[in-house]
Design a protein around this motif. Structure first.
Motif, PDB file in Angstrom:
ATOM      1  N   LYS A   1       0.821  -1.213   0.000  1.00 55.23           N
ATOM      2  CA  LYS A   1       0.000   0.000   0.000  1.00 55.23           C
ATOM      3  C   LYS A   1       0.854   1.263   0.000  1.00 55.23           C
ATOM      4  N   THR A   2       1.802   1.343   0.948  1.00 60.18           N
ATOM      5  CA  THR A   2       2.636   2.547   1.044  1.00 60.18           C
ATOM      6  C   THR A   2       3.496   2.705  -0.209  1.00 60.18           C
ATOM      7  N   THR A   3       3.989   1.596  -0.728  1.00 60.34           N
ATOM      8  CA  THR A   3       4.792   1.662  -1.951  1.00 60.34           C
ATOM      9  C   THR A   3       3.961   2.257  -3.089  1.00 60.34           C
TER      10      THR A   3
ATOM     11  N   GLY B   1       1.181  10.978   5.246  1.00 57.57           N
ATOM     12  CA  GLY B   1       1.938   9.733   5.348  1.00 57.57           C
ATOM     13  C   GLY B   1       1.408   8.860   6.464  1.00 57.57           C
ATOM     14  N   GLN B   2       1.974   7.684   6.568  1.00 58.60           N
ATOM     15  CA  GLN B   2       1.530   6.722   7.572  1.00 58.60           C
ATOM     16  C   GLN B   2       1.899   7.206   8.966  1.00 58.60           C
ATOM     17  N   TYR B   3       2.944   7.984   9.065  1.00 54.14           N
ATOM     18  CA  TYR B   3       3.367   8.487  10.367  1.00 54.14           C
ATOM     19  C   TYR B   3       3.281  10.011  10.368  1.00 54.14           C
TER      20      TYR B   3
ATOM     21  N   LEU C   1      -4.101   9.373   1.413  1.00 53.85           N
ATOM     22  CA  LEU C   1      -4.104   9.200   2.866  1.00 53.85           C
ATOM     23  C   LEU C   1      -3.639   7.789   3.177  1.00 53.85           C
ATOM     24  N   ASP C   2      -2.476   7.686   3.797  1.00 59.28           N
ATOM     25  CA  ASP C   2      -1.909   6.365   4.074  1.00 59.28           C
ATOM     26  C   ASP C   2      -2.241   5.960   5.502  1.00 59.28           C
ATOM     27  N   GLU C   3      -3.171   5.030   5.643  1.00 59.51           N
ATOM     28  CA  GLU C   3      -3.631   4.542   6.945  1.00 59.51           C
ATOM     29  C   GLU C   3      -3.898   5.681   7.937  1.00 59.51           C
ATOM     30  N   PRO C   4      -4.850   6.563   7.592  1.00 64.54           N
ATOM     31  CA  PRO C   4      -5.064   7.754   8.414  1.00 64.54           C
ATOM     32  C   PRO C   4      -5.589   7.466   9.813  1.00 64.54           C
TER      33      PRO C   4
END
Ligand SMILES: Nc1ncnc2c1ncn2[C@@H]1O[C@H](COP(=O)(O)OP(=O)(O)OP(=O)(O)O)[C@@H](O)[C@H]1O
Ligand SMILES: [Mg+2]
Length: 323
Positions: free
Chosen positions: A45-47, A85-87, A161-164
């Motif tokens: 997913k992030t990639t 980002g995820q973080y 939105l990466d794993e918001p």
């Protein structure tokens, strides 16, 4: 030309050494919608988000965002997108307002415009009351909303939105969902990655399921739920010998054949009228004097999706089961 799609990716490849993070990944996101990218840890997913937002190069395939080629027109793409980002990217020492003003200046807004935009966004994301508190005093949900606000400084047409909501409590999660809905009502297209089927179901009009760098399903939330089956009733008995009787009781209220698991002493079956099914089964078991350890309703999870689509559980689950 976008052909109505804010994001299109075809046969994307990304390798990290031997690892194929993306392995022929396809995606099409309609303009003005929330599209869910659902998958377990390490699915890619992030990639995918990093390639589409031009942060990493692709090794094969092609992708356009807002009609622009991510490999050939990265600067033009960047001008049209926002990324959370995820973080969390916000600075803990600064207040919410200071963070947004800082991001505004990073995007060359100029002091006055940056201040104005910060005020607008604080209002939009319901952070006005906390605007002048340090971010270290914010709850997880407030932080995530501040992150969203920061990625909206330039009012992008496409937002990643990466794993918001990963790691947020249910209430904060609901608040982030509300913010995402507002963004889309305002015309933004959102690609949202998540490990929660419920989140994709609540927010997205279409869901792509990703596993080992490939899209293994692409459907509406209802279509996906039809494939995997909806809610299930589940009874855990204390005596193995009772299983056949419980199967009969459950079969009276279920929409399909009950399945049973002899080692876990579990009987389960799909149901539509959840509450009446539960009440009926509980009452009948009591009337017939069949002792039960547990009885309940279960909504399908990401693991159910995976089991149905791939025949295996998610790796997280396998590790968990092995431990
Ligand atoms: N910079 C990197 N170097 C080496 N391997 C990487 C790198 N980035 C990702 N990978 C690997 O590629 C695969 C896909 O990772 P990715 O971060 O895209 O997954 P993800 O779906 O975002 O997972 P999560 O839900 O845990 O965030 C994983 O096996 C990961 O270990
Ligand atoms: Mg990730």
């Amino acid at each position: 030309m976008t052909g109505g799609f804010a994001v299109r990716a075809e046969a994307l490849e990304k390798r990290y050494g031997e690892k194929r993070a993306l392995d022929g990944f396809d995606l099409a996101v309609r303009e003005g919608t929330v599209h869910g990218l659902l998958g377990p840890n390490g699915a890619g997913k992030t990639t995918a988000v990093r390639i589409l937002s031009t942060l990493v190069r692709l090794d094969g395939g092609q992708a356009t965002v807002a009609g622009l080629d991510v490999a050939r027109q990265p600067r033009e793409v960047r001008a049209r997108i926002g990324l959370t980002g995820q973080y969390a990217a916000v600075d803990e020492v600064l207040t919410g307002r200071q963070n947004l003003e800082m991001f505004g200046r990073l995007f060359h807004l100029g002091g006055r415009r940056a201040r104005q935009r910060a005020t607008e966004l604080l209002e939009q994301f319901d952070l006005t009351d906390a605007a002048d508190k340090g971010v270290d005093k914010y709850s997880g949900g407030m932080r995530r909303r501040l992150d969203l606000a920061a990625s909206m400084i330039l009012a992008p047409s496409v937002l990643f939105l990466d794993e918001p909501t990963t790691g947020l409590d249910p209430r904060s999660r609901g608040e982030v969902w509300d913010s995402v809905r507002e963004l889309v009502a305002g015309g933004t297209t959102v690609l949202l990655t998540t490990q929660y089927l419920e989140e994709a179901d609540k927010l997205a009009s279409r869901i792509t399921v990703i596993d080992q760098g490939r899209a293994i399903a692409d459907d509406t939330p209802d279509g996906l739920k039809n494939t995997i089956g909806g809610d299930r009733i589940e009874v855990v008995v204390t005596e193995r010998a009772d299983i056949p009787r419980v199967v009969k009781v459950v079969a009276r209220v279920s929409d399909g054949e009950p399945e049973s698991d002899e080692t876990e002493l579990r009987v389960h079956a799909p149901v539509t009228d959840r509450v009446s099914a539960l009440t009926e089964v509980a009452r009948t078991l009591q009337d017939e004097g069949i002792p039960v350890e547990d009885i309940g309703l279960r909504r399908p999870s990401l693991d159910d999706v995976f089991l149905r689509l791939t025949g295996h559980r998610t790796e997280n689950e396998e590790k968990g089961a092995a431990a």
